[in-house]
Design a protein around this motif. Structure first.
Motif, mmCIF file in Angstrom:
data_model
loop_
_atom_site.group_PDB
_atom_site.id
_atom_site.type_symbol
_atom_site.label_atom_id
_atom_site.label_comp_id
_atom_site.label_asym_id
_atom_site.label_seq_id
_atom_site.Cartn_x
_atom_site.Cartn_y
_atom_site.Cartn_z
ATOM 1 N N ALA A 145 0.830 -1.202 0.000
ATOM 2 C CA ALA A 145 0.000 0.000 0.000
ATOM 3 C C ALA A 145 0.863 1.249 0.000
ATOM 4 O O ALA A 145 1.976 1.251 0.533
ATOM 5 C CB ALA A 145 -0.918 0.002 1.214
ATOM 6 N N HIS A 146 0.336 2.302 -0.618
ATOM 7 C CA HIS A 146 1.006 3.593 -0.693
ATOM 8 C C HIS A 146 -0.035 4.685 -0.480
ATOM 9 O O HIS A 146 -1.138 4.602 -1.020
ATOM 10 C CB HIS A 146 1.653 3.802 -2.065
ATOM 11 N N SER A 147 0.336 5.704 0.256
ATOM 12 C CA SER A 147 -0.535 6.865 0.429
ATOM 13 C C SER A 147 -0.140 7.929 -0.575
ATOM 14 O O SER A 147 1.009 8.000 -1.003
ATOM 15 C CB SER A 147 -0.389 7.426 1.845
ATOM 16 N N PHE A 148 -1.106 8.770 -0.942
ATOM 17 C CA PHE A 148 -0.811 9.876 -1.852
ATOM 18 C C PHE A 148 -1.574 11.111 -1.407
ATOM 19 O O PHE A 148 -2.601 11.027 -0.745
ATOM 20 C CB PHE A 148 -1.126 9.503 -3.307
ATOM 21 N N GLY A 149 -1.027 12.268 -1.747
ATOM 22 C CA GLY A 149 -1.587 13.531 -1.289
ATOM 23 C C GLY A 149 -2.365 14.292 -2.339
ATOM 24 O O GLY A 149 -2.967 15.316 -2.038
ATOM 25 N N ASN A 150 -2.353 13.823 -3.592
ATOM 26 C CA ASN A 150 -3.160 14.441 -4.634
ATOM 27 C C ASN A 150 -3.320 13.446 -5.777
ATOM 28 O O ASN A 150 -2.670 12.396 -5.798
ATOM 29 C CB ASN A 150 -2.557 15.770 -5.110
ATOM 30 N N LEU A 151 -4.185 13.758 -6.706
ATOM 31 C CA LEU A 151 -4.490 12.809 -7.770
ATOM 32 C C LEU A 151 -3.321 12.612 -8.733
ATOM 33 O O LEU A 151 -3.157 11.523 -9.293
ATOM 34 C CB LEU A 151 -5.756 13.240 -8.508
ATOM 35 N N THR A 152 -2.485 13.624 -8.908
ATOM 36 C CA THR A 152 -1.290 13.472 -9.738
ATOM 37 C C THR A 152 -0.369 12.426 -9.125
ATOM 38 O O THR A 152 0.208 11.599 -9.838
ATOM 39 C CB THR A 152 -0.553 14.812 -9.897
ATOM 40 N N MET A 153 -0.249 12.426 -7.804
ATOM 41 C CA MET A 153 0.583 11.426 -7.125
ATOM 42 C C MET A 153 0.006 10.023 -7.312
ATOM 43 O O MET A 153 0.762 9.054 -7.404
ATOM 44 C CB MET A 153 0.715 11.760 -5.640
ATOM 45 N N LEU A 154 -1.326 9.892 -7.383
ATOM 46 C CA LEU A 154 -1.945 8.588 -7.625
ATOM 47 C C LEU A 154 -1.480 8.036 -8.974
ATOM 48 O O LEU A 154 -1.070 6.880 -9.067
ATOM 49 C CB LEU A 154 -3.469 8.694 -7.592
ATOM 50 N N ILE A 155 -1.521 8.864 -10.017
ATOM 51 C CA ILE A 155 -1.072 8.423 -11.341
ATOM 52 C C ILE A 155 0.403 8.055 -11.287
ATOM 53 O O ILE A 155 0.819 7.022 -11.833
ATOM 54 C CB ILE A 155 -1.326 9.505 -12.401
ATOM 55 N N ASP A 156 1.220 8.866 -10.617
ATOM 56 C CA ASP A 156 2.651 8.561 -10.484
ATOM 57 C C ASP A 156 2.865 7.217 -9.795
ATOM 58 O O ASP A 156 3.720 6.425 -10.204
ATOM 59 C CB ASP A 156 3.373 9.661 -9.713
ATOM 60 N N LEU A 157 2.101 6.942 -8.736
ATOM 61 C CA LEU A 157 2.216 5.658 -8.033
ATOM 62 C C LEU A 157 1.833 4.492 -8.937
ATOM 63 O O LEU A 157 2.525 3.473 -8.973
ATOM 64 C CB LEU A 157 1.322 5.639 -6.793
ATOM 65 N N LEU A 158 0.741 4.650 -9.667
ATOM 66 C CA LEU A 158 0.322 3.577 -10.570
ATOM 67 C C LEU A 158 1.390 3.297 -11.619
ATOM 68 O O LEU A 158 1.723 2.148 -11.899
ATOM 69 C CB LEU A 158 -1.001 3.927 -11.244
ATOM 70 N N LEU A 159 1.961 4.342 -12.191
ATOM 71 C CA LEU A 159 3.009 4.154 -13.190
ATOM 72 C C LEU A 159 4.239 3.494 -12.580
ATOM 73 O O LEU A 159 4.917 2.704 -13.237
ATOM 74 C CB LEU A 159 3.378 5.490 -13.834
ATOM 75 N N ALA A 160 4.516 3.782 -11.311
ATOM 76 C CA ALA A 160 5.693 3.217 -10.649
ATOM 77 C C ALA A 160 5.506 1.739 -10.294
ATOM 78 O O ALA A 160 6.470 0.973 -10.343
ATOM 79 C CB ALA A 160 6.022 4.013 -9.390
ATOM 80 N N VAL A 161 4.296 1.331 -9.939
ATOM 81 C CA VAL A 161 4.101 -0.044 -9.481
ATOM 82 C C VAL A 161 3.676 -0.998 -10.582
ATOM 83 O O VAL A 161 3.771 -2.210 -10.412
ATOM 84 C CB VAL A 161 3.090 -0.130 -8.302
ATOM 85 N N LEU A 162 3.214 -0.477 -11.705
ATOM 86 C CA LEU A 162 2.831 -1.352 -12.803
ATOM 87 C C LEU A 162 4.067 -1.854 -13.529
ATOM 88 O O LEU A 162 5.102 -1.188 -13.535
ATOM 89 C CB LEU A 162 1.906 -0.611 -13.780
#
Length: 85
Positions: A45-62
Motif C-alpha cells: 500500500a502507498h498513500s498519496f496527497g493528490n491525484l497526480t501522485m496517484l497516477i505517479d504511483l500507478l506508473l511506478a508499481v505497474l
C-alpha cells in the motif's frame, strides 16, 4: 496456475488495486484529494496527497510500460484525455 476471466478479459495481464479517496477543504470552496492505493494480491500500500501522485504511483508499481503509456500522465494542472485513461 490458471488465469480467471472477467467478462471478455483475461486477468493474465491485469493488476487489481483498491483505491480509497477522501477530500479535505482547501479553502475558497476547493478541496484537496488524498488517498491510499493498495495492490490487492500483495497487500502493498502507498498513500498519496493528490491525484497526480496517484497516477505517479500507478506508473511506478505497474510492470514496465510502453512509451505510449506516458500519455497517462498529464502535466501539472492538466488532465489526460479521457480516452488515454
Amino acid at each position: 496456475m490458471g488465469h480467471a476471466k472477467v467478462g471478455n478479459m483475461s486477468t493474465e495481464h491485469s493488476q487489481f488495486f483498491l483505491v480509497r479517496l477522501w477530500s479535505d477543504p482547501a479553502g475558497n470552496g476547493k478541496v484537496e484529494w488524498h488517498g491510499r492505493l493498495q495492490h490487492v494480491l500483495s497487500g502493498e500500500a502507498h498513500s498519496f496527497g493528490n491525484l497526480t501522485m496517484l497516477i505517479d504511483l500507478l506508473l511506478a508499481v505497474l510492470p514496465a510500460a510502453s512509451p505510449d503509456d506516458e500519455d497517462l500522465h498529464g502535466h501539472e494542472g492538466e488532465r489526460a484525455p479521457p480516452e488515454a485513461i
